[in-house]
Design a protein around this motif. Structure first.
Motif, PDB file in Angstrom:
ATOM      1  N   SER A 126      -1.004  19.770   6.612  1.00  7.50           N
ATOM      2  CA  SER A 126       0.370  19.293   6.571  1.00  7.50           C
ATOM      3  C   SER A 126       0.413  17.808   6.231  1.00  7.50           C
ATOM      4  N   PRO A 127       1.288  17.395   5.324  1.00  5.48           N
ATOM      5  CA  PRO A 127       1.607  15.969   5.183  1.00  5.48           C
ATOM      6  C   PRO A 127       2.431  15.540   6.398  1.00  5.48           C
ATOM      7  N   TYR A 128       2.412  14.255   6.703  1.00  4.69           N
ATOM      8  CA  TYR A 128       3.213  13.765   7.828  1.00  4.69           C
ATOM      9  C   TYR A 128       3.639  12.321   7.600  1.00  4.69           C
ATOM     10  N   LEU A 129       4.683  11.920   8.322  1.00 11.46           N
ATOM     11  CA  LEU A 129       5.166  10.544   8.343  1.00 11.46           C
ATOM     12  C   LEU A 129       4.923   9.964   9.724  1.00 11.46           C
ATOM     13  N   LEU A 130       4.770   8.644   9.802  1.00  6.85           N
ATOM     14  CA  LEU A 130       4.569   8.005  11.105  1.00  6.85           C
ATOM     15  C   LEU A 130       5.391   6.728  11.208  1.00  6.85           C
ATOM     16  N   LEU A 131       5.802   6.431  12.431  1.00  6.64           N
ATOM     17  CA  LEU A 131       6.539   5.210  12.745  1.00  6.64           C
ATOM     18  C   LEU A 131       6.268   4.884  14.200  1.00  6.64           C
ATOM     19  N   GLY A 132       6.054   3.610  14.509  1.00  6.37           N
ATOM     20  CA  GLY A 132       5.743   3.275  15.898  1.00  6.37           C
ATOM     21  C   GLY A 132       5.871   1.802  16.198  1.00  6.37           C
ATOM     22  N   ILE A 133       5.081   1.372  17.163  1.00  5.25           N
ATOM     23  CA  ILE A 133       5.048  -0.024  17.580  1.00  5.25           C
ATOM     24  C   ILE A 133       3.639  -0.350  18.046  1.00  5.25           C
ATOM     25  N   GLY A 134       3.224  -1.582  17.872  1.00  6.95           N
ATOM     26  CA  GLY A 134       1.870  -1.946  18.254  1.00  6.95           C
ATOM     27  C   GLY A 134       1.733  -3.432  18.486  1.00  6.95           C
ATOM     28  N   PHE A 135       0.489  -3.859  18.730  1.00  2.00           N
ATOM     29  CA  PHE A 135       0.168  -5.262  18.959  1.00  2.00           C
ATOM     30  C   PHE A 135      -1.001  -5.656  18.056  1.00  2.00           C
ATOM     31  N   THR A 136      -0.919  -6.854  17.509  1.00  2.64           N
ATOM     32  CA  THR A 136      -1.978  -7.391  16.663  1.00  2.64           C
ATOM     33  C   THR A 136      -2.572  -8.620  17.339  1.00  2.64           C
ATOM     34  N   TRP A 137      -3.897  -8.661  17.417  1.00  2.00           N
ATOM     35  CA  TRP A 137      -4.588  -9.770  18.073  1.00  2.00           C
ATOM     36  C   TRP A 137      -5.725 -10.249  17.170  1.00  2.00           C
ATOM     37  N   VAL A 138      -5.778 -11.551  16.951  1.00  2.00           N
ATOM     38  CA  VAL A 138      -6.905 -12.175  16.255  1.00  2.00           C
ATOM     39  C   VAL A 138      -7.574 -13.118  17.250  1.00  2.00           C
ATOM     40  N   PRO A 139      -8.714 -12.719  17.826  1.00  2.00           N
ATOM     41  CA  PRO A 139      -9.378 -13.540  18.846  1.00  2.00           C
ATOM     42  C   PRO A 139     -10.215 -14.656  18.216  1.00  2.00           C
ATOM     43  N   LYS A 140      -9.534 -15.709  17.778  1.00  5.66           N
ATOM     44  CA  LYS A 140     -10.221 -16.823  17.126  1.00  5.66           C
ATOM     45  C   LYS A 140      -9.873 -18.125  17.827  1.00  5.66           C
ATOM     46  N   LYS A 141     -10.857 -18.861  18.232  1.00  2.00           N
ATOM     47  CA  LYS A 141     -10.655 -20.096  18.982  1.00  2.00           C
ATOM     48  C   LYS A 141      -9.866 -21.109  18.162  1.00  2.00           C
ATOM     49  N   ASP A 142      -8.832 -21.664  18.779  1.00  2.00           N
ATOM     50  CA  ASP A 142      -7.959 -22.701  18.198  1.00  2.00           C
ATOM     51  C   ASP A 142      -7.109 -22.210  17.027  1.00  2.00           C
ATOM     52  N   ASP A 143      -7.287 -20.976  16.590  1.00  4.20           N
ATOM     53  CA  ASP A 143      -6.461 -20.450  15.508  1.00  4.20           C
ATOM     54  C   ASP A 143      -6.253 -18.950  15.692  1.00  4.20           C
ATOM     55  N   GLY A 144      -6.094 -18.531  16.946  1.00  2.25           N
ATOM     56  CA  GLY A 144      -5.897 -17.122  17.249  1.00  2.25           C
ATOM     57  C   GLY A 144      -4.471 -16.682  16.986  1.00  2.25           C
ATOM     58  N   TYR A 145      -4.257 -15.397  17.203  1.00  2.60           N
ATOM     59  CA  TYR A 145      -2.941 -14.834  16.916  1.00  2.60           C
ATOM     60  C   TYR A 145      -2.718 -13.618  17.793  1.00  2.60           C
ATOM     61  N   PHE A 146      -1.490 -13.497  18.317  1.00  9.09           N
ATOM     62  CA  PHE A 146      -1.105 -12.301  19.071  1.00  9.09           C
ATOM     63  C   PHE A 146       0.383 -12.088  18.892  1.00  9.09           C
ATOM     64  N   ASN A 147       0.751 -10.866  18.454  1.00 13.48           N
ATOM     65  CA  ASN A 147       2.163 -10.583  18.267  1.00 13.48           C
ATOM     66  C   ASN A 147       2.382  -9.082  18.136  1.00 13.48           C
ATOM     67  N   VAL A 148       3.645  -8.691  18.115  1.00 15.96           N
ATOM     68  CA  VAL A 148       4.049  -7.296  17.957  1.00 15.96           C
ATOM     69  C   VAL A 148       4.003  -6.926  16.480  1.00 15.96           C
ATOM     70  N   ASN A 149       3.645  -5.681  16.176  1.00 16.01           N
ATOM     71  CA  ASN A 149       3.739  -5.183  14.806  1.00 16.01           C
ATOM     72  C   ASN A 149       4.484  -3.849  14.786  1.00 16.01           C
ATOM     73  N   ILE A 150       5.031  -3.530  13.631  1.00 14.41           N
ATOM     74  CA  ILE A 150       5.747  -2.266  13.426  1.00 14.41           C
ATOM     75  C   ILE A 150       4.993  -1.467  12.374  1.00 14.41           C
ATOM     76  N   PRO A 151       4.287  -0.402  12.769  1.00 14.18           N
ATOM     77  CA  PRO A 151       3.552   0.415  11.792  1.00 14.18           C
ATOM     78  C   PRO A 151       4.425   1.541  11.216  1.00 14.18           C
ATOM     79  N   LEU A 152       4.275   1.766   9.930  1.00 15.56           N
ATOM     80  CA  LEU A 152       4.904   2.909   9.282  1.00 15.56           C
ATOM     81  C   LEU A 152       3.998   3.367   8.149  1.00 15.56           C
ATOM     82  N   GLY A 153       4.025   4.681   7.876  1.00 16.19           N
ATOM     83  CA  GLY A 153       3.136   5.182   6.843  1.00 16.19           C
ATOM     84  C   GLY A 153       3.220   6.683   6.688  1.00 16.19           C
ATOM     85  N   PHE A 154       2.215   7.242   6.021  1.00 12.27           N
ATOM     86  CA  PHE A 154       2.164   8.681   5.772  1.00 12.27           C
ATOM     87  C   PHE A 154       0.701   9.115   5.721  1.00 12.27           C
ATOM     88  N   GLY A 155       0.488  10.425   5.849  1.00 15.09           N
ATOM     89  CA  GLY A 155      -0.880  10.927   5.839  1.00 15.09           C
ATOM     90  C   GLY A 155      -0.930  12.412   5.577  1.00 15.09           C
TER      91      GLY A 155
END
Length: 224
Positions: A126-155
Motif C-alpha cells: 500500500s502507498p501511504y501518506l504521513l503527517l506528524g510532529i517531532g523534535f530536531t537536535w544538533v548536539p554541537k558545542k557553542d553552535d547546537g540546535y533544538f527545535n520542533v519540526n513538522i514532518p510530512l511525506g509519503f511511502g
C-alpha cells in the motif's frame, strides 16, 4: 490411510491460513538511507550533498488504514553557498552537522494493508501518506540546535511475509527555527524571520525492515 493423509494436510493448511491471517498490534525495526538539507545554503536543489541516515522505528497499527509511527533517526547534513549563485553580505558559508530526529507521525494507507482476510480486501502492499510532529537536535558545542519540526511525506509498504514488512519512505521536516545550519546562516541578510517563515528544512529518504508482534486476538485450537 488416505483419510489420515487428508486430515493431516487439512490441519496443516488450517494452521498456515490461521498464521497468515493473524493480526498484530505493533511493528518494530530499523531503516537506513540518506538525508539532505534545504535552506539558506541550498534553496532549490533536491538531494544535494546527501549524507547517511539511520533510524529505529515502532509502529502502532490502529486498523488496516491507519497507524501511528514513532521514530528516532540521525542524519548527516551539509551545505555550501558556493555551490549556487546566491551571495550574502558576509561572504560564502558552509557547514556540516549531525542531527538527531525524534518524532511521531500518523500514517494513512491508501489500501487495506495486511495479509489474509481477503473478504476485507486486504493487500500486501500500500502507498501511504504521513503527517506528524517531532523534535530536531544538533548536539554541537557553542553552535547546537533544538527545535520542533513538522514532518510530512509519503511511502510504500510491502508485506513480504505474515510478520515481515519492508518500506520505502520520503519525508521532509520543516523546522520552526532558523539555526539548523549554524549561527552564521541564521540571519545571513540581516532580516529577522518568524518560526513559520524561516528557510530551514531537511529530508529523509529511508528503506526500512520491520517485524510484527503483539497479537490483536488470540486463536484457540482446542476444537481441533
Amino acid at each position: 490411510m488416505r483419510k489420515r493423509i487428508r486430515l493431516i494436510l487439512g490441519i496443516m493448511m488450517g494452521l498456515i491460513l490461521t498464521a497468515t491471517a493473524q493480526d498484530y498490534k505493533y511493528e518494530a525495526g530499523g531503516g537506513l538511507g540518506i538525508g539532505f538539507y534545504m535552506g539558506d545554503a541550498n534553496q532549490s536543489a533536491l538531494f544535494h550533498k546527501p549524507g547517511a541516515a539511520f533510524a529505529a522505528l515502532l509502529r502502532r497499527t490502529i486498523n488496516y488504514r491507519w497507524a501511528i509511527k514513532f521514530d528516532l533517526a540521525t542524519a548527516h547534513i551539509k551545505g555550501d553557498t558556493r555551490d549556487f549563485d546566491t551571495r550574502f553580505p558576509g561572504g560564502d558559508f558552509n557547514f556540516s552537522r549531525q542531527l538527531i530526529d525524534l518524532g511521531a507521525q500518523a500514517e494513512f494507507n491508501f489500501f487495506h494493508y495486511g495479509i489474509g482476510y481477503s473478504y476485507l480486501g486486504t493487500k500486501r502492499f500500500s502507498p501511504y501518506l504521513l503527517l506528524g510532529i517531532g523534535f530536531t537536535w544538533v548536539p554541537k558545542k557553542d553552535d547546537g540546535y533544538f527545535n520542533v519540526n513538522i514532518p510530512l511525506g509519503f511511502g510504500l509498504k510491502y508485506k513480504v511475509a505474515p510478520r515481515w514488512n519492508i518500506g520505502l519512505e520520503f519525508s521532509v521536516r520543516k523546522t520552526l527555527g532558523d539555526k539548523l545550519d549554524g549561527w552564521r546562516l541564521s540571519d545571513p541578510v540581516g532580516i529577522d524571520s518568524s518560526a513559520f517563515k524561516n528557510t530551514d528544512w531537511y529530508s529523509l529518504t529511508m528503506f526500512s525492515v520491520t517485524y510484527d508482534f503483539g497479537r490483536k486476538r488470540a486463536i484457540c485450537n482446542n476444537d481441533m
